[in-house]
Design a protein around this motif. Structure first.
Motif, mmCIF file in Angstrom:
data_model
loop_
_atom_site.group_PDB
_atom_site.id
_atom_site.type_symbol
_atom_site.label_atom_id
_atom_site.label_comp_id
_atom_site.label_asym_id
_atom_site.label_seq_id
_atom_site.Cartn_x
_atom_site.Cartn_y
_atom_site.Cartn_z
ATOM 1 N N GLY A 52 92.921 -18.057 90.338
ATOM 2 C CA GLY A 52 92.096 -17.037 89.701
ATOM 3 C C GLY A 52 92.784 -15.697 89.574
ATOM 4 O O GLY A 52 92.244 -14.785 88.949
ATOM 5 N N THR A 53 93.975 -15.535 90.171
ATOM 6 C CA THR A 53 94.716 -14.285 90.105
ATOM 7 C C THR A 53 95.509 -14.214 88.803
ATOM 8 O O THR A 53 96.185 -15.178 88.437
ATOM 9 N N PRO A 54 95.457 -13.091 88.078
ATOM 10 C CA PRO A 54 96.302 -12.955 86.892
ATOM 11 C C PRO A 54 97.779 -12.914 87.288
ATOM 12 O O PRO A 54 98.165 -12.204 88.215
ATOM 13 N N VAL A 55 98.620 -13.670 86.580
ATOM 14 C CA VAL A 55 100.053 -13.739 86.850
ATOM 15 C C VAL A 55 100.796 -13.404 85.560
ATOM 16 O O VAL A 55 100.431 -13.885 84.474
ATOM 17 N N THR A 56 101.833 -12.594 85.699
ATOM 18 C CA THR A 56 102.650 -12.206 84.554
ATOM 19 C C THR A 56 104.070 -12.735 84.750
ATOM 20 O O THR A 56 104.700 -12.478 85.793
ATOM 21 N N LEU A 57 104.580 -13.454 83.745
ATOM 22 C CA LEU A 57 105.970 -13.928 83.724
ATOM 23 C C LEU A 57 106.729 -13.060 82.724
ATOM 24 O O LEU A 57 106.347 -12.970 81.549
ATOM 25 N N ARG A 58 107.796 -12.437 83.211
ATOM 26 C CA ARG A 58 108.566 -11.532 82.343
ATOM 27 C C ARG A 58 110.009 -12.025 82.272
ATOM 28 O O ARG A 58 110.673 -12.177 83.309
ATOM 29 N N CYS A 59 110.449 -12.278 81.052
ATOM 30 C CA CYS A 59 111.830 -12.723 80.815
ATOM 31 C C CYS A 59 112.598 -11.554 80.181
ATOM 32 O O CYS A 59 112.208 -11.058 79.114
ATOM 33 N N GLN A 60 113.697 -11.113 80.807
ATOM 34 C CA GLN A 60 114.483 -9.961 80.372
ATOM 35 C C GLN A 60 115.908 -10.412 80.078
ATOM 36 O O GLN A 60 116.515 -11.144 80.865
ATOM 37 N N VAL A 61 116.455 -10.000 78.938
ATOM 38 C CA VAL A 61 117.807 -10.357 78.553
ATOM 39 C C VAL A 61 118.633 -9.085 78.339
ATOM 40 O O VAL A 61 118.115 -8.064 77.874
ATOM 41 N N ARG A 62 119.892 -9.172 78.711
ATOM 42 C CA ARG A 62 120.853 -8.088 78.443
ATOM 43 C C ARG A 62 121.981 -8.655 77.581
ATOM 44 O O ARG A 62 122.618 -9.642 77.969
ATOM 45 N N VAL A 63 122.241 -7.996 76.440
ATOM 46 C CA VAL A 63 123.270 -8.431 75.497
ATOM 47 C C VAL A 63 124.195 -7.253 75.213
ATOM 48 O O VAL A 63 123.724 -6.154 74.877
ATOM 49 N N SER A 64 125.480 -7.475 75.363
ATOM 50 C CA SER A 64 126.483 -6.472 74.991
ATOM 51 C C SER A 64 127.043 -6.845 73.620
ATOM 52 O O SER A 64 127.385 -8.019 73.381
ATOM 53 N N HIS A 65 127.115 -5.856 72.721
ATOM 54 C CA HIS A 65 127.599 -6.143 71.363
ATOM 55 C C HIS A 65 128.216 -4.888 70.787
ATOM 56 O O HIS A 65 128.112 -3.785 71.349
ATOM 57 N N ASP A 66 128.872 -5.035 69.651
ATOM 58 C CA ASP A 66 129.548 -3.902 68.999
ATOM 59 C C ASP A 66 128.685 -3.372 67.862
ATOM 60 O O ASP A 66 129.006 -3.485 66.678
#
Length: 775
Positions: A52-66
């Motif tokens: 019954g508890t709200p759960v948050t899944l967070r997916c974070q990406v880091r991309v290096s580019h020119d």
């Protein structure tokens, strides 16, 4: 479920820009450079949460580019390698919400991010959602008949996933058995239940959730009491004239239900073939034949409830198949022969009998037949059976008895015998008629043994007797006795805040018994309970003062007769801590009143003492002024008195001051001083000391000043009241002249002085000692 979310600022971890020449070479080639640095997955608020508890899944990406413009990211979220969400966005994060999270959401989560032709997966994050929702059980009937179908449903509306529901029955002896496990439909299951055990029991349900980590079992639902009732639709079947008949006889079969509910149908079958069907009752007649022997079934049907009654009939042959014999066996033309026709069974009970004679030759035959002789034997009546019409007998109420013999040629005379009452006679003349007797109410089951039924169809034979012992097999219901209401604790020992149990008990009565509790000050019933015991209980928790008053209970059972107990009055006492508080308040009030009385008494006593002291001081001063207000003649007489007799002047002079100083202090006091009080003691004149002479003028002057209102010591002046001298030479003074007047004034003045009166004496300080009288 939502996807996406606001774009967070990623650390400025972009690769350093290459030299200017390098950029030009890359632009010349038309290629761009990028790399996926990290892919992170977080579970909030934690990896283990309650259902019954709200759960948050967070997916974070880091991309290096020119500096690639509008770089897109494809997020794919999976649980236990099964994709659950996919989204393509220019944002560098994806938010997936489980609101609320349930047990089916437990598992191992991963996030895979694809940028153009490169992809990377986050570390696995486990989520464990503990606890399951308690299921809800619903029954469309709580008092079904035995074998009657009713609907039951079990649901967990907030759960998700693969749920498997199970239904259980808890019997009266505590034994638990699983009665159904239907196929689920989402988060609920509905099924049809059939209970066949008569009596009360409890039904409940639970469910299982199949997860990758294993099977989880929920708590049980609330138990619902169910009372399975007996449906009295067992049919009665009679075969007339008897279950055993001869070929050619007419058989009548009667099948019926006594006191039936609505929509009851009856069927008559033999060898699974329906002979007749009708509502409530039927009658079927047929001619008995050799192949009709067998079992007849009378079946009553109400909904899906079936009751059956069986009877076996036997059709007897009048005679067997005839056999023809020829004698002699070897016959020649012209010989005589003998033909014999015989049967192996020749019953003599009844039938039509004839004899035939036949003569035959080669050219013709001739037959002669005798007259018909009718032989019909009566069937003796069989032992009758006593039963209660309807199958149920309620003690204390009138009822009907059925007396019936399975065999016997009509008419049959039935007689009901009962102790102390007239015998009742019923004659059954036709098939289908029944011998039914009306009986008065009885209050004990043992009385049934006193009933007897006689059946008779011959004057020469003794009657067959049916005993009332057979009635004990009927369904007997005893009404409840008057209930008795008691309380725990006793009605006079109940205090606020206690739990009070109301016990409603009966001495006798058929189970189950229904108990209902009432309060005279409350509309409607407080509670109801159905129990298989002769006692029921209802508890009132944390009783309050307003719940005092009269209580009573009502009991009933299948006899449908309610009885009410006497009213019990409950007096709710004040709680102990309240009594203590009241006692403390009363003690405090009494103490405050006592203190007030003491203070008032002391103040009044102090005022009284001050007033008394002031009155005595004023009285002494005024008496002195009056006594010293002498006439001129009296003053002159006083002047002639020997000074030694009087001693010093009434007004004492200061020891260190002159007469003028004394008078100035008397007439014009500079500052009033707080008076001191000293006890007046008589001072006796010293006979060895020469008297101090004081002229008449001095005495007169002092007396005149006193008479004219010179300030007294009581008024705050510095004048001191001197102690009046008692002259030890009183007799000598009397000889010198008119000293009697002086004696009178002095004695009168002394008489007015109370030994307890304190006369104020001015404080002269250390530099001005108290003046002493001049002896």
């Amino acid at each position: 479920m939502t996807s996406g979310g606001r774009k967070t600022q990623v650390d400025e971890a972009i690769m350093a820009s290459p030299p200017h020449g390098s950029v030009r070479r890359q632009c010349a080639r038309g290629q761009s450079s990028y790399t996926i640095d990290t892919v992170g997955l977080t579970v909030l608020p934690s990896s283990t949460v309650q259902s019954g508890t709200p759960v948050t899944l967070r997916c974070q990406v880091r991309v290096s580019h020119d500096n690639i413009p509008h770089l897109t990211h494809t997020f794919q979220l999976s649980r236990d390698d099964i994709p659950i969400n996919s989204s393509t966005t220019t944002e560098d994060s994806l938010v997936y919400e489980l609101n609320p999270a349930r047990a089916a959401d437990s598992g191992s989560y991963e996030c895979r991010v694809t940028v153009k032709d490169k992809s990377r997966t986050s570390n696995s994050q486990k989520l464990d959602v503990t606890g399951l929702q308690t299921p809800i059980l619903y029954l469309n009937k709580t008092s079904p008949y035995a074998s009657e179908e009713f609907t039951a449903s079990c649901s967990a509306p907030e759960e998700k996933g693969s749920l498997l529901f199970r239904f259980f029955q808890k019997l009266r002896n505590g034994k638990i058995q699983k009665i159904k496990q239907p196929a689920p439909i989402g988060n609920s299951a509905e099924t049809t239940l059939v209970l066949r055990v008569i009596g009360d029991s409890h039904l409940y349900c639970d469910y299982e959730v199949n997860l990758v980590s294993g099977v989880r079992l929920s708590n049980s639902s609330d138990e619902i009491p169910v009372i399975v009732r007996e449906l009295y639709i067992s049919p009665i079947m009679n075969v007339l004239p008897s279950p055993e008949v001869y070929e050619g006889e007419i058989i009548e079969v009667v099948c019926k239900v006594v006191n039936p509910p609505k929509n009851v149908e009856v069927f008559l079958t033999r060898d699974r073939r329906i002979l007749k069907q009708a509502p409530v009752s039927l009658s079927h007649r047929f001619t008995a034949k050799e192949g009709d022997s067998g079992e007849l079934v009378c079946k009553a049907e109400w909904g899906n409830v079936h009751k059956e009654t069986y009877k076996t009939i036997k059709v007897k042959e009048l005679f067997s198949k005839p056999q023809l014999t020829v004698k002699p066996v070897d016959i020649f033309e012209g010989d005589r022969l003998q033909l014999t026709c015989s049967v192996s069974i020749y019953p003599s009970e009844n039938g039509n009998y004839t004899c035939k004679a036949q003569a035959a030759s080669l050219t013709h035959s001739f037959i002669k037949e005798s007259q018909t002789v009718v032989v019909k034997a009566k069937v003796p009546v069989s032992k009758p059976m006593l039963s209660v019409v309807g199958g149920t007998l309620v003690l204390g109420k009138r009822f009907q008895l059925l007396c019936h013999s399975d065999n016997g040629t009509l008419p049959i005379t039935y007689t009901l015998h009962f102790q102390g009452s007239l015998n009742t006679v019923v004659v059954v003349n036709k098939p289908g008629e029944r011998a039914i007797f009306n009986s008065s109410a009885i209050d004990k089951t043992s009385v049934l043994n006193n009933f007897l039924c006689h059946a008779k169809n011959s004057q020469k034979r003794p009657p067959e007797v049916g005993s009332g012992q057979q009635l004990l097999r009927s369904h007997i219901i005893e009404p409840v006795s008057r209930p008795v209401l008691t309380t725990l604790p006793g009605a006079g020992d109940i205090s606020e805040g206690q739990d009070v149990t109301l016990l409603c008990s009966v001495q006798r009565g058929s189970l189950p018994v229904s108990y209902t509790w009432y309060h005279n000050e409350t509309e409607g019933a407080l509670a109801s309970q159905t129990s298989n015991n002769l006692e029921g209980s209802h508890t009132i928790g944390n009783v309050r003062t307003e719940q005092r008053g009269g209580y009573y209970c009502v009991s009933s059972n299948p006899a449908k007769e309610s009885k009410q107990s006497l009213t019990v009055t409950i007096a709710v006492k004040m709680a102990g801590w309240k009594k203590g508080l009241v006692a403390v308040l009363i003690i405090c009030i009494l103490l405050i009143l006592a203190l007030i009385l003491i203070v008032v008494f002391k103040r009044r006593l102090l005022l009284f003492k001050r007033r008394r002291t002031g009155e005595l001081s004023v009285k002494s001063a005024s008496t002195k002024a009056e006594r010293l207000s002498l006439t001129q003649a009296e003053a002159n007489d006083a002047a002639n008195v020997t000074p030694g007799m009087i001693g010093k002047s009434v007004w004492s002079e200061p020891a260190s001051g002159s007469e003028s100083e004394d008078q100035s202090s008397v007439t014009a006091p500079e500052k009033p001083q707080e008076p001191r009080y000293t006890e007046v003691q008589p001072i006796h004149a010293d006979p060895n000391r020469a008297p101090v002479k004081k002229g008449t003028e001095t005495v007169y002057s002092e007396v005149r000043k006193s008479k004219q209102g010179a300030p007294e010591q009581a008024d705050g002046g510095s004048l001191e009241y001197a102690e009046l001298n008692h002259d030890t030479h009183h007799s000598h003074s009397e000889d010198q002249g008119n000293h009697g007047d002086h004696h009178t004034v002095q004695e009168d003045y002394i008489d007015e002085i109370d030994d307890n009166v304190q006369i104020p004496i001015p404080d002269h300080g250390e530099g001005n000692p108290d003046p002493t009288p001049d002896c």
